[in-house]
Write a protein that holds these residues in place. Structure first.
Motif, mmCIF file in Angstrom:
data_model
loop_
_atom_site.group_PDB
_atom_site.id
_atom_site.type_symbol
_atom_site.label_atom_id
_atom_site.label_comp_id
_atom_site.label_asym_id
_atom_site.label_seq_id
_atom_site.Cartn_x
_atom_site.Cartn_y
_atom_site.Cartn_z
ATOM 1 N N HIS A 89 0.821 -1.208 0.000
ATOM 2 C CA HIS A 89 0.000 0.000 0.000
ATOM 3 C C HIS A 89 0.861 1.266 0.000
ATOM 4 C CE1 HIS A 89 -3.311 2.695 0.875
ATOM 5 N NE2 HIS A 89 -2.628 3.150 1.908
ATOM 6 N N PHE A 90 1.918 1.268 0.793
ATOM 7 C CA PHE A 90 2.784 2.449 0.869
ATOM 8 C C PHE A 90 3.541 2.664 -0.435
ATOM 9 C CE2 PHE A 90 1.458 2.910 5.019
ATOM 10 C CZ PHE A 90 2.103 3.931 5.682
ATOM 11 N N ARG A 91 3.958 1.586 -1.099
ATOM 12 C CA ARG A 91 4.640 1.731 -2.389
ATOM 13 C C ARG A 91 3.693 2.367 -3.403
ATOM 14 N NH1 ARG A 91 5.415 -3.350 -4.256
ATOM 15 N NH2 ARG A 91 7.189 -3.659 -2.886
ATOM 16 N N VAL A 92 2.457 1.861 -3.471
ATOM 17 C CA VAL A 92 1.472 2.396 -4.408
ATOM 18 C C VAL A 92 1.148 3.854 -4.076
ATOM 19 C CG1 VAL A 92 -0.939 2.187 -5.165
ATOM 20 C CG2 VAL A 92 0.507 0.150 -4.985
ATOM 21 N N THR A 93 0.978 4.164 -2.801
ATOM 22 C CA THR A 93 0.668 5.534 -2.390
ATOM 23 C C THR A 93 1.800 6.487 -2.750
ATOM 24 O OG1 THR A 93 -0.740 4.744 -0.600
ATOM 25 C CG2 THR A 93 0.050 7.015 -0.443
ATOM 26 N N THR A 94 3.035 6.076 -2.526
ATOM 27 C CA THR A 94 4.176 6.920 -2.873
ATOM 28 C C THR A 94 4.201 7.181 -4.375
ATOM 29 O OG1 THR A 94 5.440 6.068 -0.994
ATOM 30 C CG2 THR A 94 6.694 7.140 -2.757
ATOM 31 N N GLU A 95 3.980 6.142 -5.171
ATOM 32 C CA GLU A 95 3.958 6.313 -6.628
ATOM 33 C C GLU A 95 2.813 7.228 -7.058
ATOM 34 O OE1 GLU A 95 3.796 2.262 -7.968
ATOM 35 O OE2 GLU A 95 5.915 1.902 -7.515
ATOM 36 N N THR A 96 1.652 7.097 -6.421
ATOM 37 C CA THR A 96 0.504 7.950 -6.738
ATOM 38 C C THR A 96 0.804 9.407 -6.406
ATOM 39 O OG1 THR A 96 -1.047 6.141 -6.360
ATOM 40 C CG2 THR A 96 -1.946 8.369 -6.243
ATOM 41 N N LEU A 97 1.390 9.643 -5.234
ATOM 42 C CA LEU A 97 1.737 11.011 -4.853
ATOM 43 C C LEU A 97 2.765 11.611 -5.810
ATOM 44 C CD1 LEU A 97 1.869 10.763 -0.952
ATOM 45 C CD2 LEU A 97 0.186 11.974 -2.357
ATOM 46 N N MET A 98 3.736 10.813 -6.220
ATOM 47 C CA MET A 98 4.730 11.312 -7.169
ATOM 48 C C MET A 98 4.059 11.729 -8.477
ATOM 49 S SD MET A 98 7.906 8.701 -6.487
ATOM 50 C CE MET A 98 8.823 9.304 -7.917
ATOM 51 N N GLN A 99 3.101 10.925 -8.951
ATOM 52 C CA GLN A 99 2.387 11.280 -10.184
ATOM 53 C C GLN A 99 1.582 12.563 -9.992
ATOM 54 O OE1 GLN A 99 0.077 7.833 -11.162
ATOM 55 N NE2 GLN A 99 1.843 6.678 -11.919
ATOM 56 N N ARG A 100 0.833 12.645 -8.908
ATOM 57 C CA ARG A 100 0.005 13.832 -8.653
ATOM 58 C C ARG A 100 0.837 15.102 -8.547
ATOM 59 N NH1 ARG A 100 -4.372 11.745 -4.210
ATOM 60 N NH2 ARG A 100 -5.578 10.506 -5.682
ATOM 61 N N LEU A 101 2.040 14.965 -8.013
ATOM 62 C CA LEU A 101 2.900 16.126 -7.805
ATOM 63 C C LEU A 101 3.918 16.312 -8.933
ATOM 64 C CD1 LEU A 101 3.448 15.608 -3.969
ATOM 65 C CD2 LEU A 101 1.833 17.153 -5.090
ATOM 66 N N ASN A 102 3.716 15.569 -10.040
ATOM 67 C CA ASN A 102 4.594 15.664 -11.218
ATOM 68 C C ASN A 102 6.062 15.429 -10.879
ATOM 69 O OD1 ASN A 102 2.483 16.231 -13.070
ATOM 70 N ND2 ASN A 102 2.461 18.353 -12.347
ATOM 71 N N PRO A 151 -2.904 20.281 5.463
ATOM 72 C CA PRO A 151 -2.189 21.532 5.709
ATOM 73 C C PRO A 151 -1.496 22.112 4.469
ATOM 74 C CG PRO A 151 -0.971 19.705 6.641
ATOM 75 C CD PRO A 151 -2.265 19.148 6.116
ATOM 76 N N LYS A 152 -1.404 21.316 3.411
ATOM 77 C CA LYS A 152 -0.758 21.777 2.188
ATOM 78 C C LYS A 152 -1.734 21.628 1.024
ATOM 79 C CE LYS A 152 3.676 21.654 2.027
ATOM 80 N NZ LYS A 152 3.989 22.947 2.443
ATOM 81 N N PRO A 153 -1.731 22.568 0.106
ATOM 82 C CA PRO A 153 -2.648 22.481 -1.052
ATOM 83 C C PRO A 153 -2.479 21.182 -1.852
ATOM 84 C CG PRO A 153 -1.537 24.621 -1.000
ATOM 85 C CD PRO A 153 -0.915 23.787 0.077
ATOM 86 N N GLN A 154 -1.267 20.631 -1.878
ATOM 87 C CA GLN A 154 -1.011 19.406 -2.629
ATOM 88 C C GLN A 154 -1.776 18.206 -2.063
ATOM 89 O OE1 GLN A 154 1.178 21.526 -1.356
ATOM 90 N NE2 GLN A 154 2.908 21.868 -2.740
ATOM 91 N N ALA A 155 -2.252 18.307 -0.827
ATOM 92 C CA ALA A 155 -2.935 17.188 -0.182
ATOM 93 C C ALA A 155 -4.447 17.256 -0.308
ATOM 94 C CB ALA A 155 -2.551 17.131 1.292
ATOM 95 N N VAL A 156 -4.986 18.310 -0.884
ATOM 96 C CA VAL A 156 -6.439 18.509 -0.913
ATOM 97 C C VAL A 156 -7.152 17.405 -1.699
ATOM 98 C CG1 VAL A 156 -8.277 20.056 -1.692
ATOM 99 C CG2 VAL A 156 -6.301 20.972 -0.478
ATOM 100 N N VAL A 157 -6.599 16.975 -2.825
ATOM 101 C CA VAL A 157 -7.234 15.903 -3.610
ATOM 102 C C VAL A 157 -7.332 14.633 -2.770
ATOM 103 C CG1 VAL A 157 -6.965 14.389 -5.616
ATOM 104 C CG2 VAL A 157 -6.528 16.842 -5.844
ATOM 105 N N THR A 158 -6.254 14.281 -2.095
ATOM 106 C CA THR A 158 -6.254 13.090 -1.244
ATOM 107 C C THR A 158 -7.222 13.258 -0.080
ATOM 108 O OG1 THR A 158 -3.937 12.739 -1.838
ATOM 109 C CG2 THR A 158 -4.782 11.509 0.054
ATOM 110 N N LYS A 159 -7.274 14.446 0.510
ATOM 111 C CA LYS A 159 -8.200 14.736 1.603
ATOM 112 C C LYS A 159 -9.638 14.461 1.168
ATOM 113 C CE LYS A 159 -10.594 18.671 3.618
ATOM 114 N NZ LYS A 159 -11.517 17.862 4.285
ATOM 115 N N HIS A 160 -10.028 14.964 -0.006
ATOM 116 C CA HIS A 160 -11.396 14.758 -0.486
ATOM 117 C C HIS A 160 -11.692 13.278 -0.715
ATOM 118 C CE1 HIS A 160 -12.345 18.938 -0.559
ATOM 119 N NE2 HIS A 160 -11.442 19.233 -1.498
#
Length: 182
Positions: A89-102, A151-160
């Motif tokens: 799960h953490f590997r997939v989440t890290t890869e997803t965050l990297m994609q979202r944050l370009n 707390p960071k704008p980059q996290a809003v998509v994940t928050k929702h």
């Protein structure tokens, strides 16, 4: 009279004790010479067990945890499965965050720290669940409002996404308010 009052206050404070259970999980990307995933459990400030991507099962870090694993084979299997599942799960989440944050490369760290504290005098339980990414706060669950705080704008998509996950919200609500009472 003042001395009696002071002694009674000190006695109450001396016998009240808070107990804690914390899990610290870390996934790394682009870091050499360390396991890709490490999870540590800490009980009352003492590391009790650890698992990582270089081991197949958790390692006890205290004598009492070693005894617990030996006497509770099913719990050892449960922890082993949780470790493997979290690693994926953490590997997939890290890869997803990297994609979202370009982000296409570099070094990245994704962490979760969650747990709870129990006051044995008042029976109060308080818990927490928070995430960090690349050394900064990323998300935190608020058990009172049952929403995620970004707390960071980059996290809003994940928050929702997490706010819409009623099963996950109920899980974290129970964990942060009753984990030690079970």
């Amino acid at each position: 009279m003042e001395i009696l009052l002071l002694l009674s206050l000190l006695c109450c404070a001396a016998f009240s004790e808070k107990h804690s259970l914390k899990y610290i999980l870390t996934s790394s990307y682009g870091v050499k010479a360390v396991p890709e995933f490490v999870a540590v459990s800490v009980v009352d400030g003492v590391q009790a067990a650890q698992c990582d991507s270089s081991r197949l099962e958790p390692a006890a870090k205290t004598d009492w945890m070693e005894t617990f694993f030996k006497e509770n084979d099913e719990r050892l299997k449960w922890y082993t499965n949780r470790c493997r599942g979290n690693q994926y799960h953490f590997r997939v989440t890290t890869e997803t965050l990297m994609q979202r944050l370009n982000q296409t490369g570099g070094v990245h760290i994704f962490q979760r720290m969650n747990g709870c504290e129990w006051d044995d005098e008042t029976e109060d339980i308080s818990g927490f669940n928070q995430y960090g990414y690349d050394g900064e706060d990323f998300l935190a669950f608020d058990p009172k409002t049952l929403i995620w705080v970004a707390p960071k704008p980059q996290a809003v998509v994940t928050k929702h996404e997490l706010d819409r996950d009623r099963y996950g919200t109920e899980f974290w609500k129970r964990f942060t308010t009753s984990a030690l009472s079970a």
